[in-house]
Design a protein around this motif. Structure first.
Motif, PDB file in Angstrom:
ATOM      1  N   ALA A 189     -64.031  11.650 -14.852  1.00 32.22           N
ATOM      2  CA  ALA A 189     -64.471  12.315 -16.077  1.00 32.22           C
ATOM      3  C   ALA A 189     -65.968  12.172 -16.321  1.00 32.22           C
ATOM      4  CB  ALA A 189     -63.694  11.767 -17.266  1.00 32.22           C
ATOM      5  N   SER A 190     -66.561  11.032 -15.946  1.00 39.55           N
ATOM      6  CA  SER A 190     -67.980  10.820 -16.226  1.00 39.55           C
ATOM      7  C   SER A 190     -68.870  11.775 -15.444  1.00 39.55           C
ATOM      8  CB  SER A 190     -68.375   9.379 -15.905  1.00 39.55           C
ATOM      9  OG  SER A 190     -68.252   9.115 -14.514  1.00 39.55           O
ATOM     10  N   ASP A 191     -68.314  12.391 -14.410  1.00 42.19           N
ATOM     11  CA  ASP A 191     -69.094  13.294 -13.559  1.00 42.19           C
ATOM     12  C   ASP A 191     -68.891  14.768 -13.917  1.00 42.19           C
ATOM     13  OD1 ASP A 191     -70.944  13.430 -11.365  1.00 42.19           O
ATOM     14  OD2 ASP A 191     -69.336  14.248 -10.124  1.00 42.19           O
ATOM     15  N   LEU A 192     -68.063  15.034 -14.928  1.00 38.45           N
ATOM     16  CA  LEU A 192     -67.709  16.421 -15.226  1.00 38.45           C
ATOM     17  C   LEU A 192     -68.734  17.146 -16.091  1.00 38.45           C
ATOM     18  CD1 LEU A 192     -63.851  16.160 -15.866  1.00 38.45           C
ATOM     19  CD2 LEU A 192     -65.061  16.852 -13.783  1.00 38.45           C
ATOM     20  N   ASP A 193     -69.590  16.403 -16.773  1.00 38.28           N
ATOM     21  CA  ASP A 193     -70.532  17.052 -17.690  1.00 38.28           C
ATOM     22  C   ASP A 193     -71.896  16.397 -17.611  1.00 38.28           C
ATOM     23  OD1 ASP A 193     -71.412  18.811 -19.660  1.00 38.28           O
ATOM     24  OD2 ASP A 193     -70.786  17.508 -21.305  1.00 38.28           O
ATOM     25  N   LYS A 194     -72.395  16.248 -16.406  1.00 33.67           N
ATOM     26  CA  LYS A 194     -73.704  15.634 -16.214  1.00 33.67           C
ATOM     27  C   LYS A 194     -74.818  16.675 -16.321  1.00 33.67           C
ATOM     28  CE  LYS A 194     -73.369  11.407 -13.571  1.00 33.67           C
ATOM     29  NZ  LYS A 194     -74.476  10.783 -14.265  1.00 33.67           N
ATOM     30  N   PRO A 195     -76.013  16.275 -16.785  1.00 35.92           N
ATOM     31  CA  PRO A 195     -76.352  14.953 -17.327  1.00 35.92           C
ATOM     32  C   PRO A 195     -76.069  14.859 -18.827  1.00 35.92           C
ATOM     33  CG  PRO A 195     -78.322  16.312 -17.170  1.00 35.92           C
ATOM     34  CD  PRO A 195     -77.186  17.141 -16.616  1.00 35.92           C
ATOM     35  N   ASP A 196     -76.149  13.646 -19.353  1.00 40.75           N
ATOM     36  CA  ASP A 196     -76.014  13.369 -20.790  1.00 40.75           C
ATOM     37  C   ASP A 196     -74.675  13.840 -21.339  1.00 40.75           C
ATOM     38  OD1 ASP A 196     -76.962  12.238 -23.114  1.00 40.75           O
ATOM     39  OD2 ASP A 196     -77.982  14.053 -23.792  1.00 40.75           O
ATOM     40  N   GLY A 197     -73.608  13.673 -20.554  1.00 35.80           N
ATOM     41  CA  GLY A 197     -72.293  14.158 -20.967  1.00 35.80           C
ATOM     42  C   GLY A 197     -71.443  13.096 -21.638  1.00 35.80           C
ATOM     43  N   LEU A 198     -70.450  13.579 -22.385  1.00 30.93           N
ATOM     44  CA  LEU A 198     -69.428  12.700 -22.960  1.00 30.93           C
ATOM     45  C   LEU A 198     -68.104  13.451 -22.839  1.00 30.93           C
ATOM     46  CD1 LEU A 198     -69.537  10.882 -26.444  1.00 30.93           C
ATOM     47  CD2 LEU A 198     -67.500  11.281 -25.071  1.00 30.93           C
ATOM     48  N   THR A 199     -67.243  12.991 -21.961  1.00 29.54           N
ATOM     49  CA  THR A 199     -65.980  13.670 -21.672  1.00 29.54           C
ATOM     50  C   THR A 199     -64.819  12.757 -22.022  1.00 29.54           C
ATOM     51  OG1 THR A 199     -67.033  14.877 -19.851  1.00 29.54           O
ATOM     52  CG2 THR A 199     -64.623  14.839 -19.900  1.00 29.54           C
ATOM     53  N   LEU A 200     -63.951  13.224 -22.910  1.00 34.71           N
ATOM     54  CA  LEU A 200     -62.773  12.471 -23.340  1.00 34.71           C
ATOM     55  C   LEU A 200     -61.530  13.200 -22.848  1.00 34.71           C
ATOM     56  CD1 LEU A 200     -61.399  10.253 -25.012  1.00 34.71           C
ATOM     57  CD2 LEU A 200     -61.705  11.697 -27.037  1.00 34.71           C
ATOM     58  N   ILE A 201     -60.732  12.521 -22.022  1.00 36.03           N
ATOM     59  CA  ILE A 201     -59.536  13.134 -21.438  1.00 36.03           C
ATOM     60  C   ILE A 201     -58.332  12.234 -21.713  1.00 36.03           C
ATOM     61  CG2 ILE A 201     -58.398  13.785 -19.269  1.00 36.03           C
ATOM     62  CD1 ILE A 201     -61.072  14.627 -18.181  1.00 36.03           C
ATOM     63  N   THR A 202     -57.275  12.829 -22.268  1.00 40.62           N
ATOM     64  CA  THR A 202     -56.031  12.090 -22.484  1.00 40.62           C
ATOM     65  C   THR A 202     -55.062  12.390 -21.347  1.00 40.62           C
ATOM     66  OG1 THR A 202     -54.888  13.837 -23.714  1.00 40.62           O
ATOM     67  CG2 THR A 202     -56.396  12.417 -24.962  1.00 40.62           C
ATOM     68  N   ALA A 203     -53.950  11.676 -21.312  1.00 40.20           N
ATOM     69  CA  ALA A 203     -52.930  11.927 -20.298  1.00 40.20           C
ATOM     70  C   ALA A 203     -52.414  13.356 -20.392  1.00 40.20           C
ATOM     71  CB  ALA A 203     -51.779  10.934 -20.457  1.00 40.20           C
TER      72      ALA A 203
END
Length: 412
Positions: A189-203
């Protein structure tokens, strides 16, 4: 096949990755380079030159000659096809006008300490994964712990944003954070919205956000496994998730096959480990031209001693001593040779490390040219008063071993 929805007992694990870390640190020093393609990986000769008018003259990739590789690059450089691990000569063909800067690991380590300290003020349960990335357990952090239902997701996002803000205030740098129920998904998830991203993924988001991604996005699926999966027609994580567990086990073995099935379904129970002991520490360098043990003896001797000095500094700064000292040599035919020496007592001082590494050299045929040289300390132990007393005595007794080396030790 739908993943389960999150519950109030869900863990919240963040993976924080600094954005183009080394390059971003350099841009703080040279703000005039912002927005330009910049490559980090040069040597001392690529230091910017201060001009009479106060401006700086920067080295360009097109003028580079040698066999160095890219440590990292700014995003504009990456847009030109340049990436870490690529040879600088190859990169020069893709981005000849890119600025080339030397690496400054002391500065990168300083900023690493700054950003980790800033994170710890918000969320202290941190697993250190290297100079520019960490895992953080947010589950019981104030703001997450008290929130319930949909407010819990809001609390998680707010805490993650607070961490990003703290990192920026402390360093002036941006980071990208992925927050999910486990480490495996957060790394993705940390690589999905670079740079300066914040990605929150639930199950519950697994099928929509994770399954369409290539299988190689899972940390632990390397080139060999990726190629084998592709040959079986499995290219996306969703393709992998559609496979039966026993089918994967039959083709990839009991352990790895079962792990592939679990990973594709977002299953990962690993805890955030706040402390772990390193197995070894090492320093190595690849030469810009092949060096000969006889004709380039002085150069090799200087480099060898510098590597030992850097290794000694690493050990002392991190509070370790090593009982096994080793060397690594790669020759012009790409053959790699290692030699180790186990000492009666652990050491961390330069003279003892240099002496032991020199003994290892005696056991290597140095008739071929060298392209890489490295030194290593293994069998690490924490420094204690007893060990430090030993190190002090050993250092005093052998200080001449570096400045006035034992004539019986090979200096190439």
């Amino acid at each position: 096949m739908n993943p389960p929805a999150p519950t109030s007992g869900t863990r919240w694990i963040a993976h924080l990755d600094m954005d183009a870390f080394y390059a971003s640190v350099e841009l703080l020093r040279y703000p005039e380079l912002r927005g330009q393609p910049v490559v980090i990986g040069g040597g001392r000769r690529h230091q910017p030159e201060l001009q009479a008018d106060g401006s700086r003259r920067f080295a360009r990739l097109r003028d580079y000659t040698g066999r160095g590789v890219i440590t990292t690059a700014t995003y504009p450089a990456r847009d030109l096809g340049v990436h870490s691990g690529m040879g600088l000569m190859k990169a020069a063909a893709l981005a000849p006008d890119a600025v080339l800067l030397p690496t400054d690991f002391d500065e990168y380590r300083r900023y690493s300490r700054l950003f980790k300290a800033a994170v710890a003020e918000v969320a202290p349960l941190i697993e250190d994964r290297g100079i520019d990335e960490i895992y953080i357990d947010l589950t019981d952090v104030p703001g997450v712990r008290e929130a319930v239902g949909h407010d819990r997701l809001g609390g998680v996002r707010a805490v993650a944003q607070e961490i990003k803000n703290s990192v920026h205030r402390a360093t002036g740098l941006s980071c990208s954070i992925g927050v999910t129920p486990n480490k495996l998904l957060s790394k993705i998830a940390s690589d999905l919205d670079k740079p300066d991203g914040l990605t929150l993924i639930t199950a519950a988001d697994l099928q929509r956000h994770i399954w369409p991604l290539p299988v190689r996005r899972i940390n632990g699926i390397g080139p060999k496994a990726g190629n084998k999966l592709a040959a079986l027609g499995i290219r996306s994580i969703g393709d992998l998730a559609a496979c039966e567990r026993h089918w994967l086990v039959e083709r990839f073995g009991r352990s790895y096959g079962a792990w592939l099935w679990d990973a594709s379904h977002g299953i990962d129970d690993r805890p955030v480990v706040t402390h772990s002991e390193p197995v070894s520490m090492s320093r190595e360098t690849t030469f810009e031209r092949d060096l000969h043990a006889v004709r380039d003896r002085a150069t090799l001797s200087r480099i060898f001693t510098e590597l030992c000095e850097e290794l000694a500094g690493d050990l002392q700064r991190k509070g370790y001593m090593g009982r096994t000292i080793g060397i690594k040599l790669r020759f012009d035919d790409f053959k790699t040779v290692t030699r180790d020496l186990t000492l009666p007592q652990p050491v961390c001082d330069l003279p003892a490390i240099r002496r032991a590494a020199g003994q290892c050299l005696k056991r290597v045929d140095l008739s071929r040219r060298l392209r890489l040289l490295g030194v290593r300390a293994g069998s690490l132990a924490r420094r204690t008063r007893t060990l430090e007393a030993y190190a002090s005595a050993d250092s005093a007794a052998t200080a001449h071993a570096v400045r006035e080396p034992d004539p019986e030790l090979p200096l190439f």
